[in-house]
Design a protein around this motif. Structure first.
Motif, PDB file in Angstrom:
ATOM      1  N   GLY A  75      19.236  -0.895  -3.398  1.00 19.41           N
ATOM      2  CA  GLY A  75      18.352  -1.512  -4.384  1.00 19.41           C
ATOM      3  C   GLY A  75      17.703  -2.807  -3.970  1.00 19.41           C
ATOM      4  N   PHE A  76      18.015  -3.303  -2.770  1.00 19.68           N
ATOM      5  CA  PHE A  76      17.419  -4.556  -2.313  1.00 19.68           C
ATOM      6  C   PHE A  76      15.944  -4.375  -1.974  1.00 19.68           C
ATOM      7  CE2 PHE A  76      21.894  -5.614  -1.296  1.00 19.68           C
ATOM      8  CZ  PHE A  76      21.950  -6.899  -1.790  1.00 19.68           C
ATOM      9  N   VAL A  77      15.204  -5.459  -2.115  1.00 19.87           N
ATOM     10  CA  VAL A  77      13.824  -5.515  -1.664  1.00 19.87           C
ATOM     11  C   VAL A  77      13.793  -6.344  -0.384  1.00 19.87           C
ATOM     12  CG1 VAL A  77      11.490  -6.295  -2.191  1.00 19.87           C
ATOM     13  CG2 VAL A  77      12.924  -5.345  -4.011  1.00 19.87           C
ATOM     14  N   LEU A  78      13.363  -5.757   0.720  1.00 18.15           N
ATOM     15  CA  LEU A  78      13.308  -6.486   1.984  1.00 18.15           C
ATOM     16  C   LEU A  78      12.148  -7.482   1.971  1.00 18.15           C
ATOM     17  CD1 LEU A  78      13.984  -3.655   4.587  1.00 18.15           C
ATOM     18  CD2 LEU A  78      15.552  -5.447   3.865  1.00 18.15           C
ATOM     19  N   GLU A  79      12.445  -8.723   2.358  1.00 14.47           N
ATOM     20  CA  GLU A  79      11.419  -9.760   2.392  1.00 14.47           C
ATOM     21  C   GLU A  79      11.072 -10.202   3.804  1.00 14.47           C
ATOM     22  OE1 GLU A  79      12.714 -12.904  -0.264  1.00 14.47           O
ATOM     23  OE2 GLU A  79      11.721 -11.874  -1.932  1.00 14.47           O
ATOM     24  N   ALA A  80      12.010 -10.071   4.716  1.00 15.21           N
ATOM     25  CA  ALA A  80      11.743 -10.465   6.105  1.00 15.21           C
ATOM     26  C   ALA A  80      12.730  -9.779   7.031  1.00 15.21           C
ATOM     27  CB  ALA A  80      11.842 -11.982   6.272  1.00 15.21           C
ATOM     28  N   VAL A  81      12.248  -9.361   8.191  1.00 15.65           N
ATOM     29  CA  VAL A  81      13.076  -8.799   9.254  1.00 15.65           C
ATOM     30  C   VAL A  81      12.590  -9.403  10.559  1.00 15.65           C
ATOM     31  CG1 VAL A  81      13.808  -6.736  10.487  1.00 15.65           C
ATOM     32  CG2 VAL A  81      13.439  -6.624   8.013  1.00 15.65           C
ATOM     33  N   GLU A  82      13.465 -10.112  11.249  1.00 15.33           N
ATOM     34  CA  GLU A  82      13.077 -10.751  12.510  1.00 15.33           C
ATOM     35  C   GLU A  82      14.140 -10.514  13.576  1.00 15.33           C
ATOM     36  OE1 GLU A  82      11.886 -14.825  12.467  1.00 15.33           O
ATOM     37  OE2 GLU A  82      10.852 -14.673  10.534  1.00 15.33           O
ATOM     38  N   GLU A  83      13.680 -10.335  14.805  1.00 14.93           N
ATOM     39  CA  GLU A  83      14.584 -10.258  15.940  1.00 14.93           C
ATOM     40  C   GLU A  83      14.667 -11.648  16.567  1.00 14.93           C
ATOM     41  OE1 GLU A  83      13.853  -5.798  17.576  1.00 14.93           O
ATOM     42  OE2 GLU A  83      12.090  -7.060  17.264  1.00 14.93           O
ATOM     43  N   ALA A  84      15.882 -12.120  16.732  1.00 13.92           N
ATOM     44  CA  ALA A  84      16.074 -13.491  17.216  1.00 13.92           C
ATOM     45  C   ALA A  84      15.670 -13.622  18.677  1.00 13.92           C
ATOM     46  CB  ALA A  84      17.529 -13.909  17.044  1.00 13.92           C
ATOM     47  N   HIS A  85      15.041 -14.743  18.985  1.00 13.80           N
ATOM     48  CA  HIS A  85      14.675 -15.073  20.370  1.00 13.80           C
ATOM     49  C   HIS A  85      14.802 -16.581  20.541  1.00 13.80           C
ATOM     50  CE1 HIS A  85      10.839 -16.713  18.923  1.00 13.80           C
ATOM     51  NE2 HIS A  85      10.769 -15.645  18.143  1.00 13.80           N
ATOM     52  N   PRO A  86      14.997 -17.044  21.760  1.00 16.86           N
ATOM     53  CA  PRO A  86      15.174 -18.483  21.978  1.00 16.86           C
ATOM     54  C   PRO A  86      13.934 -19.279  21.574  1.00 16.86           C
ATOM     55  CG  PRO A  86      15.843 -17.227  23.921  1.00 16.86           C
ATOM     56  CD  PRO A  86      15.122 -16.283  23.013  1.00 16.86           C
ATOM     57  N   SER A  87      14.158 -20.482  21.096  1.00 14.44           N
ATOM     58  CA  SER A  87      13.048 -21.379  20.789  1.00 14.44           C
ATOM     59  C   SER A  87      12.408 -21.857  22.093  1.00 14.44           C
ATOM     60  CB  SER A  87      13.550 -22.591  20.000  1.00 14.44           C
ATOM     61  OG  SER A  87      14.441 -23.364  20.807  1.00 14.44           O
ATOM     62  N   GLU A  88      11.218 -22.436  21.990  1.00 13.94           N
ATOM     63  CA  GLU A  88      10.548 -22.950  23.189  1.00 13.94           C
ATOM     64  C   GLU A  88      11.406 -24.006  23.872  1.00 13.94           C
ATOM     65  OE1 GLU A  88       6.607 -24.309  22.551  1.00 13.94           O
ATOM     66  OE2 GLU A  88       5.926 -22.463  21.566  1.00 13.94           O
ATOM     67  N   GLU A  89      12.087 -24.826  23.074  1.00 12.32           N
ATOM     68  CA  GLU A  89      12.948 -25.866  23.637  1.00 12.32           C
ATOM     69  C   GLU A  89      14.103 -25.252  24.422  1.00 12.32           C
ATOM     70  OE1 GLU A  89      15.692 -29.652  22.136  1.00 12.32           O
ATOM     71  OE2 GLU A  89      14.431 -28.573  20.707  1.00 12.32           O
ATOM     72  N   MET A  90      14.723 -24.189  23.856  1.00 17.45           N
ATOM     73  CA  MET A  90      15.847 -23.559  24.547  1.00 17.45           C
ATOM     74  C   MET A  90      15.416 -22.789  25.783  1.00 17.45           C
ATOM     75  SD  MET A  90      18.708 -22.259  21.847  1.00 17.45           S
ATOM     76  CE  MET A  90      19.868 -23.456  21.173  1.00 17.45           C
TER      77      MET A  90
ATOM     78  N   ARG B 122      13.816 -23.760  28.092  1.00 16.96           N
ATOM     79  CA  ARG B 122      13.892 -24.637  29.264  1.00 16.96           C
ATOM     80  C   ARG B 122      15.218 -24.462  29.998  1.00 16.96           C
ATOM     81  NH1 ARG B 122      12.033 -29.942  25.807  1.00 16.96           N
ATOM     82  NH2 ARG B 122       9.963 -29.184  25.207  1.00 16.96           N
ATOM     83  N   LEU B 123      16.223 -23.890  29.312  1.00 16.83           N
ATOM     84  CA  LEU B 123      17.520 -23.667  29.934  1.00 16.83           C
ATOM     85  C   LEU B 123      17.460 -22.404  30.793  1.00 16.83           C
ATOM     86  CD1 LEU B 123      19.773 -24.338  26.801  1.00 16.83           C
ATOM     87  CD2 LEU B 123      19.221 -25.935  28.655  1.00 16.83           C
ATOM     88  N   PRO B 124      17.904 -22.466  32.043  1.00 17.79           N
ATOM     89  CA  PRO B 124      17.799 -21.317  32.958  1.00 17.79           C
ATOM     90  C   PRO B 124      18.445 -20.051  32.409  1.00 17.79           C
ATOM     91  CG  PRO B 124      18.454 -23.300  34.154  1.00 17.79           C
ATOM     92  CD  PRO B 124      18.508 -23.646  32.692  1.00 17.79           C
ATOM     93  N   GLU B 125      19.575 -20.182  31.717  1.00 17.44           N
ATOM     94  CA  GLU B 125      20.288 -19.004  31.237  1.00 17.44           C
ATOM     95  C   GLU B 125      19.569 -18.276  30.100  1.00 17.44           C
ATOM     96  OE1 GLU B 125      22.374 -22.610  29.226  1.00 17.44           O
ATOM     97  OE2 GLU B 125      21.398 -22.127  31.140  1.00 17.44           O
ATOM     98  N   MET B 126      18.524 -18.910  29.546  1.00 19.89           N
ATOM     99  CA  MET B 126      17.825 -18.314  28.405  1.00 19.89           C
ATOM    100  C   MET B 126      16.746 -17.295  28.812  1.00 19.89           C
ATOM    101  SD  MET B 126      18.946 -19.100  25.459  1.00 19.89           S
ATOM    102  CE  MET B 126      20.534 -19.891  25.246  1.00 19.89           C
ATOM    103  N   LYS B 127      16.355 -17.265  30.076  1.00 15.51           N
ATOM    104  CA  LYS B 127      15.277 -16.348  30.467  1.00 15.51           C
ATOM    105  C   LYS B 127      15.671 -14.887  30.243  1.00 15.51           C
ATOM    106  CE  LYS B 127      16.498 -16.462  35.405  1.00 15.51           C
ATOM    107  NZ  LYS B 127      16.881 -15.037  35.556  1.00 15.51           N
ATOM    108  N   ASP B 128      16.944 -14.577  30.427  1.00 14.19           N
ATOM    109  CA  ASP B 128      17.387 -13.197  30.229  1.00 14.19           C
ATOM    110  C   ASP B 128      17.438 -12.817  28.755  1.00 14.19           C
ATOM    111  OD1 ASP B 128      17.639 -12.554  32.910  1.00 14.19           O
ATOM    112  OD2 ASP B 128      19.698 -13.283  33.030  1.00 14.19           O
ATOM    113  N   GLU B 129      17.456 -13.819  27.861  1.00 20.26           N
ATOM    114  CA  GLU B 129      17.489 -13.525  26.429  1.00 20.26           C
ATOM    115  C   GLU B 129      16.156 -12.976  25.915  1.00 20.26           C
ATOM    116  OE1 GLU B 129      20.271 -13.529  24.597  1.00 20.26           O
ATOM    117  OE2 GLU B 129      21.247 -14.032  26.499  1.00 20.26           O
TER     118      GLU B 129
END
Length: 243
Positions: free
Chosen positions: A204-219, A221-228
């Motif tokens: 019975g819920f009404v969906l309002e938003a669906v997003e796939e998480a991704h690193p922010s522009e600031e994050m 900058r961290l080398p380990e984030m490129k694979d994310e």
């Protein structure tokens, strides 16, 4: 029931993660989840699987009148009581499946990285729907089904350890996945996208938003984030109980 988060070795490793040390600013999904947070000023908020209580603390900062954070881990609750204590917050050692979900009680129910430990998602959806007031918001972040599908939940690597690709296997076989996380074997539950989103619509819920998480522009900058950026790790969902 084995509670990994109460294992001393596991909890010690978890405490070293950036989201544990830095709070919401250290959580890669927060820049997206924050924008989805509803207006909770003067409202009642329930946090399912509250962990260190960061979202409980944020709700109070935003003016929430009453906040209840539940978590099955005693260690997590003790940490929440130290790091995010406030007169407006009550913390309780309680599993998501064991909470009583009183009818038409909460204005907002949130859950961050906890629902992928739940076998019967639809059962929890129905309980959340019942406990929300008409017009209330259900906001959650769950591990993405692309991330949870394959049993190992890790990159396929070459001989030097460089990630080659992320395997997606046994996708439509929902259920238990045993993975290695922070040096321990952890049991999770894989759910398909149809189960996660379609289940909400069926309840019975009404969906309002669906997003796939991704690193922010600031994050980024961290080398380990490129694979994310190579595969989605988390799925953010915002839904509403109709008036």
């Amino acid at each position: 029931m084995k509670i990994e988060y109460d294992d001393e070795k596991f909890f010690g490793q978890y405490a070293q993660m950036s989201r544990s040390r830095e709070g919401l600013s250290g959580a890669g999904e927060w820049h997206q989840l924050k924008k989805l947070f509803p207006d909770v000023c003067g409202k009642k908020v329930l946090d399912l699987g509250c962990g260190y209580g960061w979202h409980c603390g944020y709700a109070v900062e935003q003016g929430a009148d009453q906040v209840l954070g539940i978590d099955i881990s005693e260690r997590m609750i003790r940490e929440a009581e130290k790091r995010n204590a406030d007169a407006g917050i009550i913390y309780r050692v309680c599993g998501i499946e064991e909470y009583d979900y009183p009818q038409d009680t909460w204005d907002c129910v949130i859950s961050n990285l906890a629902l992928h430990y739940i076998l019967d998602l639809e059962k929890i959806y129905r309980k959340v729907y019942r406990t929300l007031k008409p017009g209330g918001t259900f906001l959650f972040n769950i591990e993405h089904p692309v991330f949870t599908a394959a049993p190992g939940q890790d990159w396929v690597r070459d001989e030097s350890g460089t990630p080659l690709y992320w395997p997606v296997d046994d996708y439509f076989h929902a259920g238990e996945r045993k993975t290695h996380f922070l040096g321990c074997e952890v049991t999770k539950q894989h759910h398909t996208l149809t189960q996660i989103l379609g289940g909400m619509l069926m309840c019975g819920f009404v969906l309002e938003a669906v997003e796939e998480a991704h690193p922010s522009e600031e994050m980024m900058r961290l080398p380990e984030m490129k694979d994310e950026m190579r595969r989605p790790m988390m799925l953010l969902v915002k839904a509403r109980k109709p008036e």
